[in-house]
Design a protein around this motif. Structure first.
Motif, PDB file in Angstrom:
ATOM      1  N   GLN A 112       5.794   6.328   2.143  1.00 14.97           N
ATOM      2  CA  GLN A 112       4.484   6.755   2.620  1.00 14.97           C
ATOM      3  C   GLN A 112       3.504   5.616   2.351  1.00 14.97           C
ATOM      4  OE1 GLN A 112       3.014  10.273   0.736  1.00 14.97           O
ATOM      5  NE2 GLN A 112       1.173  10.399   1.978  1.00 14.97           N
ATOM      6  N   GLN A 113       2.932   5.082   3.417  1.00 15.85           N
ATOM      7  CA  GLN A 113       2.020   3.957   3.308  1.00 15.85           C
ATOM      8  C   GLN A 113       0.595   4.371   3.642  1.00 15.85           C
ATOM      9  OE1 GLN A 113       4.079   1.009   5.962  1.00 15.85           O
ATOM     10  NE2 GLN A 113       3.652  -0.389   4.281  1.00 15.85           N
ATOM     11  N   TYR A 114      -0.353   3.793   2.919  1.00 12.04           N
ATOM     12  CA  TYR A 114      -1.761   4.026   3.201  1.00 12.04           C
ATOM     13  C   TYR A 114      -2.304   2.895   4.061  1.00 12.04           C
ATOM     14  CZ  TYR A 114      -1.623   7.654  -0.335  1.00 12.04           C
ATOM     15  OH  TYR A 114      -1.307   8.786  -1.041  1.00 12.04           O
ATOM     16  N   LYS A 115      -2.959   3.252   5.140  1.00  8.77           N
ATOM     17  CA  LYS A 115      -3.631   2.277   5.986  1.00  8.77           C
ATOM     18  C   LYS A 115      -5.134   2.485   5.867  1.00  8.77           C
ATOM     19  CE  LYS A 115       0.310   1.777   9.091  1.00  8.77           C
ATOM     20  NZ  LYS A 115       0.563   0.368   8.720  1.00  8.77           N
ATOM     21  N   ILE A 140       8.019   6.072  11.507  1.00 10.91           N
ATOM     22  CA  ILE A 140       8.386   7.366  12.077  1.00 10.91           C
ATOM     23  C   ILE A 140       7.182   8.040  12.713  1.00 10.91           C
ATOM     24  CG2 ILE A 140       9.253   9.676  11.544  1.00 10.91           C
ATOM     25  CD1 ILE A 140      11.382   7.535  11.416  1.00 10.91           C
ATOM     26  N   VAL A 141       6.061   8.045  12.000  1.00 14.86           N
ATOM     27  CA  VAL A 141       4.861   8.721  12.493  1.00 14.86           C
ATOM     28  C   VAL A 141       3.658   8.192  11.735  1.00 14.86           C
ATOM     29  CG1 VAL A 141       4.929  10.632  10.841  1.00 14.86           C
ATOM     30  CG2 VAL A 141       3.952  11.016  13.127  1.00 14.86           C
ATOM     31  N   GLU A 142       2.488   8.283  12.351  1.00 17.24           N
ATOM     32  CA  GLU A 142       1.223   7.956  11.707  1.00 17.24           C
ATOM     33  C   GLU A 142       0.261   9.125  11.879  1.00 17.24           C
ATOM     34  OE1 GLU A 142       0.285   4.169  13.674  1.00 17.24           O
ATOM     35  OE2 GLU A 142       0.304   3.251  11.689  1.00 17.24           O
ATOM     36  N   GLY A 143      -0.552   9.373  10.860  1.00 18.21           N
ATOM     37  CA  GLY A 143      -1.535  10.433  10.930  1.00 18.21           C
ATOM     38  C   GLY A 143      -2.584  10.240   9.866  1.00 18.21           C
ATOM     39  N   ALA A 144      -3.644  11.045   9.929  1.00 20.22           N
ATOM     40  CA  ALA A 144      -4.711  10.901   8.945  1.00 20.22           C
ATOM     41  C   ALA A 144      -4.210  11.200   7.538  1.00 20.22           C
ATOM     42  CB  ALA A 144      -5.866  11.837   9.307  1.00 20.22           C
ATOM     43  N   ARG A 155       0.830  -1.207   0.000  1.00 15.94           N
ATOM     44  CA  ARG A 155       0.000   0.000   0.000  1.00 15.94           C
ATOM     45  C   ARG A 155       0.863   1.255   0.000  1.00 15.94           C
ATOM     46  NH1 ARG A 155      -4.967  -1.048   4.097  1.00 15.94           N
ATOM     47  NH2 ARG A 155      -5.915   0.488   2.712  1.00 15.94           N
ATOM     48  N   VAL A 156       1.755   1.321  -0.972  1.00 17.03           N
ATOM     49  CA  VAL A 156       2.742   2.392  -1.063  1.00 17.03           C
ATOM     50  C   VAL A 156       2.177   3.582  -1.826  1.00 17.03           C
ATOM     51  CG1 VAL A 156       5.012   3.008  -1.995  1.00 17.03           C
ATOM     52  CG2 VAL A 156       4.649   0.777  -0.900  1.00 17.03           C
ATOM     53  N   GLY A 157       2.310   4.767  -1.241  1.00 16.09           N
ATOM     54  CA  GLY A 157       1.876   5.986  -1.909  1.00 16.09           C
ATOM     55  C   GLY A 157       3.010   6.768  -2.532  1.00 16.09           C
ATOM     56  N   SER A 158       4.168   6.783  -1.879  1.00 13.68           N
ATOM     57  CA  SER A 158       5.333   7.475  -2.416  1.00 13.68           C
ATOM     58  C   SER A 158       6.599   6.897  -1.802  1.00 13.68           C
ATOM     59  CB  SER A 158       5.257   8.986  -2.148  1.00 13.68           C
ATOM     60  OG  SER A 158       5.272   9.261  -0.762  1.00 13.68           O
ATOM     61  N   ALA A 203      -5.690   5.849   7.948  1.00 10.48           N
ATOM     62  CA  ALA A 203      -4.560   6.718   8.254  1.00 10.48           C
ATOM     63  C   ALA A 203      -3.439   6.460   7.265  1.00 10.48           C
ATOM     64  CB  ALA A 203      -4.079   6.484   9.691  1.00 10.48           C
ATOM     65  N   GLN A 204      -2.363   7.206   7.430  1.00 10.85           N
ATOM     66  CA  GLN A 204      -1.157   7.012   6.645  1.00 10.85           C
ATOM     67  C   GLN A 204       0.023   6.894   7.597  1.00 10.85           C
ATOM     68  OE1 GLN A 204      -0.704  10.044   3.633  1.00 10.85           O
ATOM     69  NE2 GLN A 204      -2.882   9.998   3.112  1.00 10.85           N
ATOM     70  N   ALA A 205       1.064   6.199   7.158  1.00 11.21           N
ATOM     71  CA  ALA A 205       2.255   6.024   7.979  1.00 11.21           C
ATOM     72  C   ALA A 205       3.477   6.402   7.172  1.00 11.21           C
ATOM     73  CB  ALA A 205       2.370   4.580   8.465  1.00 11.21           C
ATOM     74  N   LEU A 206       4.480   6.937   7.857  1.00 11.36           N
ATOM     75  CA  LEU A 206       5.763   7.232   7.248  1.00 11.36           C
ATOM     76  C   LEU A 206       6.755   6.189   7.746  1.00 11.36           C
ATOM     77  CD1 LEU A 206       7.494   9.003   5.466  1.00 11.36           C
ATOM     78  CD2 LEU A 206       7.902  10.502   7.427  1.00 11.36           C
ATOM     79  N   LEU A 207       7.212   5.352   6.822  1.00 15.62           N
ATOM     80  CA  LEU A 207       8.055   4.211   7.152  1.00 15.62           C
ATOM     81  C   LEU A 207       9.495   4.483   6.739  1.00 15.62           C
ATOM     82  CD1 LEU A 207       8.060   1.138   8.059  1.00 15.62           C
ATOM     83  CD2 LEU A 207       7.833   0.616   5.617  1.00 15.62           C
ATOM     84  N   LEU A 208      10.427   4.243   7.650  1.00 12.40           N
ATOM     85  CA  LEU A 208      11.854   4.315   7.362  1.00 12.40           C
ATOM     86  C   LEU A 208      12.385   2.901   7.220  1.00 12.40           C
ATOM     87  CD1 LEU A 208      14.551   5.934   7.199  1.00 12.40           C
ATOM     88  CD2 LEU A 208      14.709   5.640   9.694  1.00 12.40           C
TER      89      LEU A 208
END
Length: 381
Positions: free
Chosen positions: A275-278, A297-301, A259-262, A281-286
């Motif tokens: 940048q993953q779509y859940k 790193i962080v999750e947010g809407a 579920r990769v966005g960028s 929400a979305q998550a920033l993965l390192l």
């Protein structure tokens, strides 16, 4: 190392589409130019430095290695889009050019063309890079050696991407029978641009003007296309998992990242931000380039504006905690040494970010839905 006001109903629709396409690639230096009416921007110094409240990340962190990062706004620029940095005192901008007259297309008759400039932050002077009647020029990003400029041109419809030799000012468009055109474009190295092609698959274009489809990837409808050294990282219409293609062996592999966005490669080419779509929400993965050592790193809407500092220590991102549109978006910087995020700007809309060569200054451009503005903040330990 992603804007004036519209008075016609069809133009906001165009903008929404372009912004969505840009966000689908990544938030680093991918500014979409929105046509409209505005005046030349001026820099306005802000107040004293402010220290942001730390934001808890969703993944494990190390203890703080030192004082929290602080941010001081040192300039705000209305109706100007900052997309990259030439040096600590010079940024690449797009803004309206009132010397060219209004657009000839009836749908854009109230709009002025947008041209590309170097803007000198210390002298507040504009230096013209490229102007052209009846088009909006934007998405301008320098090659890492600062000898070439990748930019887009559009009026209505899809943008066309160009590469300019900054010494001679000669340009060529990334088009051709083999690729039909570039859906988007990013620098792969000093001499090569890469992206998804309208004909399917991926393309490369070198600074001498040679454009070619990537053999082994033809026919696949691609969305995200980035290159790190000898591997291409991509997603396709057939699935949202992150895949790799080895340019030497022609082998393909699928990483365990769905579920990769960028995808945003690190400056050193040894890590990725994904940048993953859940579900909600979305998550920033390192992660490492092979998909190992994954850390959220962080999750947010909603997440956006993602970029690395040149020294690979800090990560800029925007986050909205509420996906229903009622909560404002804010800009944060995540410090890899301390494992903490700090807020550096409030109330930002859809935005893109870019770092100065030293990593001590961060520019961000926000599109509020009606107009754009850019700001520069100074970061300190």
């Amino acid at each position: 190392m992603r804007t004036p006001i519209f008075k016609l109903a069809l133009v906001p629709v165009l903008l929404s589409t372009l912004i969505a396409c840009s966000a689908g690639q990544d938030g680093n230096n991918a500014v979409v130019q929105e046509p409209g009416n505005s005046t030349e921007g001026t820099g306005t110094p802000a107040g004293p430095a402010r220290t942001a409240e730390p934001v808890k990340s969703a993944g494990p962190t190390r203890e703080a290695a030192g004082p929290a990062v602080t941010a001081e706004e040192i300039g705000h620029y209305e109706n100007i889009v900052i997309s990259d940095w030439m040096d600590e005192d010079t940024v690449v901008v797009s803004k309206e050019n009132d010397k060219l007259g209004k657009m000839s297309l009836e749908e854009l008759a109230d709009s002025l063309p947008k041209s590309l400039y170097f803007y000198h932050l210390d002298t507040k002077e504009f230096e013209l890079i490229k102007e052209q009647e009846n088009v909006f020029l934007g998405d301008a990003v320098l090659s890492s050696d600062h000898k070439h400029l990748l930019y887009s041109e559009f009026s209505l419809g899809d943008p066309v991407y160009y590469v300019m030799d900054l010494g001679s000012k000669k340009t060529f468009s990334i088009t051709g029978d083999d690729i039909a055109g570039a859906m988007s474009a990013r620098w792969a190295d000093d001499d090569t641009v890469i992206g998804p092609a309208y004909s399917g698959g991926a393309f490369t274009a070198n600074t001498s003007g040679k454009i070619a489809a990537v053999e082994g990837l033809s026919g696949e409808g691609m969305i995200v296309v980035r290159q790190i050294k000898d591997k291409i990282y991509y997603t396709s219409n057939s699935g949202e998992s992150l895949q790799t293609f080895d340019l030497n062996t022609k082998e393909k592999a699928t990483l365990k990242i769905d579920r990769v966005g960028s995808v945003i490669p690190s400056p050193g080419g040894d890590q990725l931000l994904v940048q993953q779509y859940k579900d909600s929400a979305q998550a920033l993965l390192l992660t490492d380039t092979d998909g190992g050592n994954q850390k959220i790193i962080v999750e947010g809407a909603e997440l956006g504006g993602i970029s690395w500092s040149p020294d690979q220590r800090m990560i800029a991102y925007s986050m909205s905690a509420d996906g229903d549109g009622t909560a404002s978006t804010a800009l944060y910087v995540y410090d890899l040494e301390s494992g903490k995020s700090v807020k550096v700007a409030d109330g930002t809309g859809n935005l893109t970010t870019s770092w100065s060569p030293s990593g001590k200054q961060l520019a961000y451009t926000e599109w509020s839905g009606d107009e754009s503005s850019s700001s520069v903040v100074q970061l300190q330990d």
